[in-house]
Design an enzyme around this catalytic site. Structure first.
Site, mmCIF file in Angstrom:
data_model
loop_
_atom_site.group_PDB
_atom_site.id
_atom_site.type_symbol
_atom_site.label_atom_id
_atom_site.label_comp_id
_atom_site.label_asym_id
_atom_site.label_seq_id
_atom_site.Cartn_x
_atom_site.Cartn_y
_atom_site.Cartn_z
ATOM 1 N N ASP A 45 -43.610 -20.489 -79.901
ATOM 2 C CA ASP A 45 -44.226 -19.268 -79.339
ATOM 3 C C ASP A 45 -45.626 -19.596 -78.836
ATOM 4 O O ASP A 45 -46.013 -19.197 -77.734
ATOM 5 C CB ASP A 45 -44.350 -18.165 -80.402
ATOM 6 C CG ASP A 45 -43.020 -17.589 -80.852
ATOM 7 O OD1 ASP A 45 -42.705 -16.461 -80.465
ATOM 8 O OD2 ASP A 45 -42.291 -18.279 -81.597
ATOM 9 N N GLU A 68 -48.012 -11.690 -75.843
ATOM 10 C CA GLU A 68 -47.744 -11.220 -77.205
ATOM 11 C C GLU A 68 -48.620 -11.922 -78.240
ATOM 12 O O GLU A 68 -49.004 -11.326 -79.240
ATOM 13 C CB GLU A 68 -46.267 -11.446 -77.573
ATOM 14 C CG GLU A 68 -46.006 -11.026 -79.022
ATOM 15 C CD GLU A 68 -44.555 -10.860 -79.408
ATOM 16 O OE1 GLU A 68 -43.672 -11.317 -78.664
ATOM 17 O OE2 GLU A 68 -44.324 -10.257 -80.463
ATOM 18 N N ASP A 121 -43.935 -12.540 -72.726
ATOM 19 C CA ASP A 121 -43.414 -12.697 -74.085
ATOM 20 C C ASP A 121 -42.952 -14.148 -74.184
ATOM 21 O O ASP A 121 -41.948 -14.531 -73.593
ATOM 22 C CB ASP A 121 -42.239 -11.736 -74.338
ATOM 23 C CG ASP A 121 -41.896 -11.684 -75.826
ATOM 24 O OD1 ASP A 121 -42.323 -12.601 -76.554
ATOM 25 O OD2 ASP A 121 -41.208 -10.746 -76.249
ATOM 26 N N ILE A 123 -41.697 -16.067 -76.544
ATOM 27 C CA ILE A 123 -40.301 -16.141 -77.009
ATOM 28 C C ILE A 123 -39.908 -14.731 -77.414
ATOM 29 O O ILE A 123 -40.391 -14.201 -78.424
ATOM 30 C CB ILE A 123 -40.107 -17.089 -78.208
ATOM 31 C CG1 ILE A 123 -40.419 -18.535 -77.802
ATOM 32 C CG2 ILE A 123 -38.662 -16.996 -78.722
ATOM 33 C CD1 ILE A 123 -40.071 -19.569 -78.862
ATOM 34 N N ASP A 124 -39.064 -14.115 -76.620
ATOM 35 C CA ASP A 124 -38.525 -12.821 -77.001
ATOM 36 C C ASP A 124 -37.248 -13.101 -77.795
ATOM 37 O O ASP A 124 -36.425 -13.911 -77.374
ATOM 38 C CB ASP A 124 -38.208 -11.992 -75.755
ATOM 39 C CG ASP A 124 -37.679 -10.619 -76.121
ATOM 40 O OD1 ASP A 124 -38.254 -9.990 -77.031
ATOM 41 O OD2 ASP A 124 -36.680 -10.192 -75.516
ATOM 42 N N THR A 126 -37.424 -14.021 -81.254
ATOM 43 C CA THR A 126 -37.747 -15.186 -82.106
ATOM 44 C C THR A 126 -36.700 -15.360 -83.218
ATOM 45 O O THR A 126 -36.366 -16.489 -83.583
ATOM 46 C CB THR A 126 -39.163 -15.029 -82.707
ATOM 47 O OG1 THR A 126 -40.070 -14.805 -81.629
ATOM 48 C CG2 THR A 126 -39.606 -16.275 -83.452
ATOM 49 N N HIS A 214 -33.513 -3.158 -85.246
ATOM 50 C CA HIS A 214 -34.298 -3.020 -84.007
ATOM 51 C C HIS A 214 -33.872 -1.818 -83.167
ATOM 52 O O HIS A 214 -34.462 -1.547 -82.128
ATOM 53 C CB HIS A 214 -34.187 -4.290 -83.143
ATOM 54 C CG HIS A 214 -34.892 -5.461 -83.740
ATOM 55 N ND1 HIS A 214 -34.998 -6.663 -83.098
ATOM 56 C CD2 HIS A 214 -35.533 -5.604 -84.925
ATOM 57 C CE1 HIS A 214 -35.677 -7.514 -83.869
ATOM 58 N NE2 HIS A 214 -36.003 -6.896 -84.981
ATOM 59 N N SER A 238 -32.696 -10.493 -77.761
ATOM 60 C CA SER A 238 -33.715 -10.631 -76.710
ATOM 61 C C SER A 238 -33.368 -9.950 -75.384
ATOM 62 O O SER A 238 -32.329 -9.318 -75.234
ATOM 63 C CB SER A 238 -34.023 -12.112 -76.431
ATOM 64 O OG SER A 238 -33.053 -12.668 -75.552
ATOM 65 N N LYS A 241 -30.187 -9.570 -72.714
ATOM 66 C CA LYS A 241 -29.305 -8.405 -72.490
ATOM 67 C C LYS A 241 -29.442 -7.863 -71.059
ATOM 68 O O LYS A 241 -28.463 -7.461 -70.445
ATOM 69 C CB LYS A 241 -29.619 -7.297 -73.517
ATOM 70 C CG LYS A 241 -29.217 -7.674 -74.943
ATOM 71 C CD LYS A 241 -29.369 -6.522 -75.910
ATOM 72 C CE LYS A 241 -30.726 -6.394 -76.526
ATOM 73 N NZ LYS A 241 -31.146 -7.516 -77.398
ATOM 74 N N ARG A 255 -31.092 1.207 -76.630
ATOM 75 C CA ARG A 255 -32.009 0.847 -77.713
ATOM 76 C C ARG A 255 -32.744 2.122 -78.113
ATOM 77 O O ARG A 255 -33.685 2.536 -77.436
ATOM 78 C CB ARG A 255 -33.001 -0.206 -77.198
ATOM 79 C CG ARG A 255 -33.882 -0.826 -78.264
ATOM 80 C CD ARG A 255 -34.879 -1.770 -77.624
ATOM 81 N NE ARG A 255 -35.579 -2.549 -78.602
ATOM 82 C CZ ARG A 255 -35.240 -3.776 -78.974
ATOM 83 N NH1 ARG A 255 -34.220 -4.392 -78.419
ATOM 84 N NH2 ARG A 255 -35.941 -4.419 -79.884
ATOM 85 N N ASP A 270 -41.766 -6.759 -73.884
ATOM 86 C CA ASP A 270 -40.362 -6.802 -74.322
ATOM 87 C C ASP A 270 -39.408 -6.220 -73.282
ATOM 88 O O ASP A 270 -38.187 -6.257 -73.487
ATOM 89 C CB ASP A 270 -40.187 -6.028 -75.638
ATOM 90 C CG ASP A 270 -40.651 -6.839 -76.840
ATOM 91 O OD1 ASP A 270 -40.596 -8.075 -76.770
ATOM 92 O OD2 ASP A 270 -41.076 -6.225 -77.839
HETATM 93 P P1 AMP Z 1 -33.872 -7.795 -79.784
HETATM 94 O O1 AMP Z 1 -33.603 -9.251 -79.840
HETATM 95 O O2 AMP Z 1 -33.378 -7.106 -78.556
HETATM 96 O O3 AMP Z 1 -33.481 -7.091 -81.033
HETATM 97 O O4 AMP Z 1 -35.409 -7.589 -79.602
HETATM 98 C C1 AMP Z 1 -36.410 -8.453 -80.031
HETATM 99 C C2 AMP Z 1 -37.672 -7.635 -80.034
HETATM 100 O O5 AMP Z 1 -37.548 -6.583 -80.978
HETATM 101 C C3 AMP Z 1 -38.904 -8.392 -80.482
HETATM 102 O O6 AMP Z 1 -39.596 -8.858 -79.379
HETATM 103 C C4 AMP Z 1 -39.725 -7.363 -81.208
HETATM 104 O O7 AMP Z 1 -40.863 -6.980 -80.464
HETATM 105 C C5 AMP Z 1 -38.831 -6.157 -81.329
HETATM 106 N N1 AMP Z 1 -38.780 -5.621 -82.680
HETATM 107 C C6 AMP Z 1 -39.104 -6.206 -83.847
HETATM 108 N N2 AMP Z 1 -38.921 -5.334 -84.887
HETATM 109 C C7 AMP Z 1 -38.478 -4.181 -84.338
HETATM 110 C C8 AMP Z 1 -38.128 -2.895 -84.886
HETATM 111 N N3 AMP Z 1 -38.172 -2.654 -86.188
HETATM 112 N N4 AMP Z 1 -37.728 -1.943 -84.012
HETATM 113 C C9 AMP Z 1 -37.645 -2.181 -82.699
HETATM 114 N N5 AMP Z 1 -37.964 -3.364 -82.129
HETATM 115 C C10 AMP Z 1 -38.388 -4.350 -82.932
HETATM 116 MG MG MG Z 2 -40.325 -9.813 -77.787
#
Ligand code: AMP
Ligand code: MG
Length: 336
Positions: A45, A68, A121, A123-124, A126, A214, A238, A241, A255, A270
Site C-alpha cells: 500500500d 488513502e 487508492d 490497494i483497494d 487490501t 462491508h 475491491s 466489481k 453496496r 473507493d
Molecule cells: P470491498 O472489497 O468492495 O468490500 O471494499 C473494500 C473497501 O471497503 C475498502 O477500501 C474499505 O475502505 C471499505 N470498508 C472497510 N470496512 C468497511 C465497512 N465496515 N463498511 C463499508 N466499507 C468498508
Molecule cells: Mg479502498
C-alpha cells in the site's frame, strides 16, 4: 479536453504500481500491518502510493493528490524494517528512491479536494490482496466534482471474461466522453468494452463484496430476490466489481449501509475510478436514492448513502426495488 496526457501518465503510474504489488505478494511471507483504525495495510500500500504520487507529481506538479495512505505509521522508529522493505520494492520501479524520498512521495498524496484533483487508492481490497485474491489499484482525475478519467489496475482477474485459466492482469481505462478500454497489464492493444445490455432477469448477475461486513448482504439479497434474479451472485473484493460489470460479466453491484441509517460514508477513492470506467462502458452509478455521486465535498461521499452500480438498462427497476425494501425495513422498525 482530450485528457490524452493524463491518461498516458495514469496508465504508466498504475502499471508500475501493479508490478510492485505483485512482486511484494510473491516475495513477502507476512503482509499485514495494522493502522490505528484497525484496518490492514501492507508494504505494498505504501509503495504503491509512493510510486503513483511520484509519477503524478512529476507530470502535473500543480495538481493535488488525495490518497488513502500517509506516512505517519511508517515514520515510527519501530517501522524501520518496513520502510526498508518499501524502499526495496519502490526502487524496482524508480531507481533513485530512498527512505526519505518515499516518505515525501507518500505524503504528496495527503492533498485536499479542489476544482481539479487526483484521488488514489493504492490497494483497494487490501483484505483480498492479503488472502491472495482480488484487489485493485485505483486512480482517478476529478474536475468540478465530476470524474473525468479513471484507471483501475486489476492484477488478479483473467484477461478474458469467463475463462478462469487465461492470463491474468488487466487495466480498465475510462475517459469521460471517450468510452472505456481494457488493456492487458502485460501490454497489448486497448480493446473497447461495453456492459451487457440484456435485461432478461433470468440471466442477470449480482456482484458484491467478499466481506459481508462491508455491505448489507441481507437487504441486498432481498432486493435481487424481489427483482427475480436467479443466477448465483459473484463475490469479488475491491473496485474490480466495477470493471466486471463494465465488461459484461455481471450486471449489478449493490453496496448498502449496515445498519441502513448508518452515518458512515464511503471514501471518494473507493469509487471514483470505478464510476467513470462503468459509465463510459454504458453503465450507471448512483447512490441508493438514485442521486449521482458527489466528488466535490471532501474525502468522503458526504452527500450520498449506499452505492448502486449497474449495466444501465436495469438501473431504474433496481432503484424502485431498493426504495421498496428501504421502506419495508423502515416500517418494520415501528412494528413491535
Ligand atoms: P470491498 O472489497 O468492495 O468490500 O471494499 C473494500 C473497501 O471497503 C475498502 O477500501 C474499505 O475502505 C471499505 N470498508 C472497510 N470496512 C468497511 C465497512 N465496515 N463498511 C463499508 N466499507 C468498508
Ligand atoms: Mg479502498
Amino acid at each position: 479536453m482530450s485528457y490524452q496526457r493524463e491518461k498516458q501518465i495514469a496508465i504508466q503510474a498504475v502499471t508500475a504500481a501493479a508490478q510492485l504489488c505483485e512482486q511484494v505478494r510473491q516475495e513477502e511471507g507476512s503482509l499485514t500491518l495494522t493502522k490505528p483504525d484497525r484496518s490492514p495495510v501492507t508494504v505494498a500500500d505504501f509503495g504503491t502510493q509512493a510510486v503513483i504520487c511520484r509519477v503524478l507529481a512529476e507530470a502535473f506538479p500543480g495538481d493535488p493528490i488525495v490518497g488513502e495512505e500517509n506516512s505517519s505509521l511508517l515514520r515510527q522508529p519501530a517501522m524501520t524494517q518496513q520502510l526498508t522493505g518499501v524502499t526495496h520494492y519502490v526502487k524496482h520501479q524508480i531507481a533513485e528512491a530512498t527512505p526519505e524520498t518515499i516518505i515525501t512521495w507518500i505524503d504528496r498524496g495527503t492533498g485536499q479536494v479542489a476544482d481539479r484533483y487526483w484521488t488514489v487508492d493504492p490497494i483497494d481490497g487490501t483484505k483480498g490482496y492479503v488472502r491472495g485474491e482480488n484487489y485493485a489499484i485505483a486512480l482517478a482525475l476529478i474536475e468540478d466534482g465530476e470524474v473525468k478519467l479513471g484507471v483501475l489496475g486489476c492484477p488478479a482477474i483473467p484477461i478474458h471474461p469467463n475463462q478462469p485459466d487465461s492470463d491474468r492482469g488487466v487495466l480498465f481505462v475510462g475517459v469521460k466522453g471517450q468510452g472505456t478500454t481494457l488493456i492487458p497489464l502485460a501490454g497489448g492493444q486497448p480493446q473497447t468494452i461495453r456492459v451487457n445490455e440484456c435485461d432478461r432477469i433470468e440471466s442477470l448477475r449480482l456482484v458484491q463484496s467478499v466481506e459481508s461486513s462491508h455491505g448489507n448482504p441481507e437487504l441486498q439479497a432481498a432486493i435481487t430476490q424481489s427483482l427475480g434474479f436467479i443466477t448465483p451472485s459473484l463475490q469479488i473484493d475491491s473496485m474490480v466489481k466495477y470493471g466486471i460489470i463494465a465488461r459484461g460479466e455481471a450486471d449489478l453491484y449493490i453496496r448498502l449501509p449496515f445498519p441502513l441509517e448508518s452515518s458512515k460514508r464511503q471514501n471518494i477513492w473507493d469509487h471514483a475510478a470505478g464510476v467513470v470506467v462503468l459509465e463510459e462502458a454504458g453503465g450507471r452509478v448512483t447512490d441508493m436514492y438514485g442521486k449521482p455521486l458527489d466528488f466535490a465535498c471532501g474525502t468522503k461521499l458526504f452527500n450520498n448513502q449506499g452505492i448502486i452500480a449497474s449495466n444501465g438498462a436495469i438501473h431504474d427497476a433496481v432503484l424502485a426495488a431498493v426504495a421498496q425494501e428501504i421502506q419495508a425495513a423502515e416500517t418494520s422498525k415501528f412494528i413491535p
